[in-house]
Structures are given as C-alpha cells and as structure tokens.
Write an enzyme that holds these catalytic residues in place. Structure first.
Site, PDB file in Angstrom:
ATOM      1  CG  HIS A 113     -62.382 -40.960  33.009  1.00  0.00           C
ATOM      2  ND1 HIS A 113     -62.990 -40.301  34.038  1.00  0.00           N
ATOM      3  CD2 HIS A 113     -61.815 -42.050  33.555  1.00  0.00           C
ATOM      4  CE1 HIS A 113     -62.797 -40.955  35.162  1.00  0.00           C
ATOM      5  NE2 HIS A 113     -62.090 -42.030  34.893  1.00  0.00           N
ATOM      6  CB  THR A 114     -63.722 -41.894  26.824  1.00  0.00           C
ATOM      7  OG1 THR A 114     -63.458 -43.217  27.266  1.00  0.00           O
ATOM      8  CG2 THR A 114     -63.826 -41.873  25.325  1.00  0.00           C
ATOM      9  CD  GLN A 115     -60.894 -35.929  28.174  1.00  0.00           C
ATOM     10  OE1 GLN A 115     -61.228 -34.766  28.039  1.00  0.00           O
ATOM     11  NE2 GLN A 115     -60.986 -36.578  29.322  1.00  0.00           N
TER      12      GLN A 115
END
Lengths: 268, 250
Positions: free
Chosen positions: A32-34
C-alpha cells in the site's frame, strides 16, 4: 495489452539483451501507499461572522520539484460546502471521483424542494465532513490510507459557519481557524491573532477574515519552500460560494530575506 | 384446490395479464386492521386500530417507531412488517452514522418499495404480505407514504389501509381541505374520527385498542398507547365515550 513491463520484452533480445527487470518490484506482498508522491502543501481556512473563507495554493510538488503549477486543490461540493485538500494529489483525485458520485446520488435521491438544480444542499458541510471522516478512517483501518489532510468549510444545517478537518488517520478536529501541513505550524498562529476563539470569530467581518487568510498565504509563500504565489480562495456564505482559482499574492516584500544568510538567492 | 393454474408463484402471468400472488398479497393487507395517516403543513399523524386474537390476549402492535423523526403503521402480516421495519431502522441508523443526518423519507420509502418489487419478480420468493403507512418529518417537511406489497409507493396527504378502510378514506376525502392548516390536536382528532368511521357496529375505540403516532412542530416521533390516548379520545368524541372508567369500590 499486458501492462506489466517485465513481459514486454524487446524486438531483438539477441541484440539488445533481455529486459532488465531488476528495478521492478520482485515477488512480495502487495504494498500500500507508504508515502505520498505528488503533494499539495498547506490549506488555510478561517470562520467569520456569517461564513468561512478557505485558501490553498495551486502547486503540486513532486518531492522538492515544483512539478505542476495549476492544480486546483479547492473543490466546491455544492452551494454550502467547499473542500480543501492537502497531501497526495492522486488520492485527492480519487476522493474527487468519490464525491462526484456521491453528489450524483444525492441529486437523484433528493433534488431539493426549490426545483433549482444548483441547490444541491441536501448534504451540508457537516454531513460531508462526517462522511469523509468515515472514508478516511476506513482506509487507514485497511492499512491503505488516503494520504490527505482535508479541510471542510461551509455551513451546517442551521446555516452557521462550519469548519473542520480530517486527516489520513481519520482524526477529526474543529476550530475557528485551521490549516494543514506547513500552515498548521505557520498560519494558525497568525489567524489566531485575528480571532482567538469562537466568540471572536462570530464578530469577525468577511473582509478581515479574507485579509487574514491572504496574509497567512503570503507568509507561507515566504517560508514554505513547497508553496506558490498562485492560489485559490473560496468564501462560503448563505448566499452561495464565491470561488476564485487564479489569484496572485499581492504586496510581497522580500526585503527581510537579504539580511538572512542562506535564504533565497545569495549573490555573495 | 387452486383457484387456477396461474397463482402458484409470483413470476407467472395469467392470460389476462394478472399476477395473482401479488394480488393475494394485496388482499392480506385488506385483512389487517385499519390504520390511518394524515399530514398537515407541520405535523404527521398515524392512528391505528389494534386487534387482539382473543379476549384475554394482548393486542398486536400496529405502530412502530423507526427513528426519532418517523414511524410506520402496518396492516397485514406483522412478521413481514417486522422484517421491513428492521431494515428501515438499520438504514436510518446507517444514514446517521455515515452522514450524521436523519434519513430522507422519500428515500427510505422508495428503498423498501424496491425491495418489495424484487420479491415479486424472482422465482422462489413471495411478495410481502403487509402494507405500510410511513409517516414523519424530514428536511423537506412532513410526509406520508403508502407502501403496498406490489412495491407501489405513493406520497399521500391522507390515506388509510386495512379492513373497511374505504369508510375511513371517505371521511378523509370529505375533510381533506381542513388538514393542511390543522393544528396537531385537530389532526389527531381527524385521524381518530376517520378510524372510528371504519369500525364495525359492535366495536368502538378504547384506550386498549387505539394507537396514535405523532411527529412534527419540532417534536420527535412519539407513540401514544394505553392511558396516554384517553385525552385524545375524550377530545375527539366527548367525555365518557371510548374511555372505560375504572370501577372503584366505594
């Protein structure tokens, strides 16, 4: 078409060699977006006597690069709510889609008694903020947050000024003056000097509030390296929304910069 | 045994173009005891006649509060009304949780209409055997919706469903022009009068068999039952009638 680059190959593998897949993500868990990629900086907003004023500059940065200089980060939802987005721009665009479908659904369900197509006020700013807080909290609970800090400015069901924020964790907060990002540190003290509490905001005139927000935008442009002097500003009042998307900061004075070493362009 | 070959399920048309299962569901509504609904510019009122299976049993619930701003009155199968009212409660709660606002009445009425219609169009399902009056106040003012098992939903100014409800509707049609500007008390009086007109000769309205639901004028939906309806009956039909005075030892 197969959109995975490792499968693309080359017309002549024997000449050019196989596609170098080393930089591609190897087999691993879905990520997922980090961290955000293309970002918008501060959104600044303030309540006044009979409405709310909200502003954000038109810059979308790619890291420290000022990549897009005409990105509109204020979104009018209807005649009584405007949203200001800080943080990731693609997540902002995702939320924009979500809000468009919400708005369509609302207008089909309840076109309003006035028969006026522009009166889509079945969701007021407060309802919208509640909805967004649920969306943001759901996404953070999935460990896949929408990387934004949003200000919701507008009117509540009693036509009173409403201003609240929700961030990527789903945290909600409300105050007479709010700012996201760098502005949370820099702009809020400036706005609080004009209206320290709700009582002061209730007597504040529109002009004073607009000027305070413009002043805060100017200070942010002086000190925030990810900001721009082109900005959007919206005023939400009972008689509707006034949104200007191509404003330029006025009355800049960079005289102070010359005395600070390491600030801006140094000639010596 | 069967009336004909075309009423075994709800997906078969008769040669005349009728769907008997849906019509039978409509008949179930007509077997239920009568309920009346009226709206004014400010208020919405539901009134219902409760039935008991036998002398010593309790009365069947007729008016169900759903949310603080609206409720429903039912005629027909109470168990189907339970399913629908649970659904309405859930949807109303969801609306409050996700948006922080009360459910729009036309929205919820159309949503159960949609549900009921789907039941008439799929093999292996049956229509709901209940009619509802959905009444309350939302951001557009007071509303009354009539729901039928066929999935038909109509907004009404005043209506009645259930056994002998034609008599009540006749009263409502005769007095229709008084409803819009009526006060809360006048509206309750009209609802009870309409209810009374539909009663058979051996019956009368008492504190035991009358339910009244009222909402509007800034007040939340309130269900009046038992002794709470006695002043309403008294003001509608005069002292003494409707209320059985308690016998006391002297």
């Amino acid at each position: 078409m197969n959109h995975l680059p490792q499968a693309w190959g080359r017309p002549r593998d024997d000449v050019y060699g196989a596609y170098n897949a080393s930089f591609l993500p190897q087999d691993g868990p879905k990520q997922h977006t980090q961290s955000p990629i293309v970002t918008g900086t501060s959104v600044v907003a303030m309540k006044f006597k009979d409405g709310v004023v909200v502003a954000a500059d038109n810059l979308a940065s790619y890291g420290s690069l000022a990549r897009f200089t005409d990105v509109k980060r204020l979104r009018q939802f209807n005649t009584r709510a405007v949203l200001g987005f800080g943080g990731d721009v693609s997540d902002m665009q995702h939320l924009d889609r979500l809000l468009t479908s919400l708005s369509l659904r609302e207008n089909y369900a309840d076109p309003g008694s006035s028969g006026d197509e522009t009166d889509t006020a079945s969701l007021d700013a407060k309802n919208l903020h509640t909805y967004l807080s649920k969306v943001m909290y759901k996404r953070r609970t999935d460990f896949n947050p929408l990387w934004n800090h949003i200000l919701v400015a507008g009117l509540d069901d009693a036509d009173k000024p409403f201003l609240a924020s929700v961030d990527l964790l789903g945290t909600t907060f409300s105050a007479p003056s709010l700012a996201t990002g760098f502005g949370a540190h820099l702009a809020v003290p400036i706005l609080r000097r004009v209206a320290p509490d709700e009582a002061a905001a209730e007597t504040l005139s529109m002009d004073d509030a607009v000027n305070a927000v413009k002043e805060a935008m100017k200070v942010l442009f002086y000190r925030d390296a990810r900001s721009l002097d082109k900005y959007s500003i919206a005023v939400i009042r009972k008689d509707g929304v006034q949104l200007k998307e191509d404003e330029k900061l006025e009355g800049q004075s960079w005289a102070f910069a010359e005395t600070i070493r390491g600030y801006g362009t140094q000639i010596h | 045994m069967f009336r004909n070959n075309y009423d075994n399920d709800s997906v078969t048309f008769s040669p005349q173009g009728r769907i008997f299962q849906v019509e039978y569901a409509g008949e179930a509504v007509k077997q239920g005891s009568v309920v009346v609904g009226i709206v004014s510019k400010t208020h919405a009122v539901l009134a219902a006649l409760k039935r008991n299976a036998e002398e010593l049993s309790s009365y069947q619930k007729k008016v169900i509060p759903i949310d603080t701003h609206y409720g429903v009155a039912l005629a027909g199968l109470a168990s189907d009304a339970r399913v629908l009212s649970n659904f309405m409660r859930q949807e109303s709660l969801r609306e409050r949780l996700t948006y922080g606002r009360p459910m729009n009445l036309s929205e919820i009425a159309n949503r159960i209409g949609e549900r009921a219609q789907i039941n008439t169009q799929q093999y292996g399902r049956r229509p709901y055997g209940v009619g509802l009056l959905i009444s309350g106040v939302d951001r557009n003012g007071p509303h009354l919706f009539e729901f039928q098992p066929s999935g038909m939903v109509n907004e009404m100014l005043a209506t009645s469903i259930g056994a002998r409800s034609q008599m009540a509707r006749t009263y409502l049609e005769k007095n229709l022009d008084q409803f819009a500007d009526a006060t809360k008390e006048e509206l309750i009086k009209h609802a009870l009068s309409a209810l009374k007109d539909s009663l058979s000769q051996d019956k009368e309205l008492t504190v035991d068999n009358t339910s009244v639901g009222v909402v509007g004028g800034g007040d939340l939906f309130k269900l009046y039952e038992g002794q709470e309806v006695s002043p309403m009956l008294a003001s509608a039909f005069g002292e003494g009638e409707g209320e059985e005075s308690m016998e006391v030892d002297t």
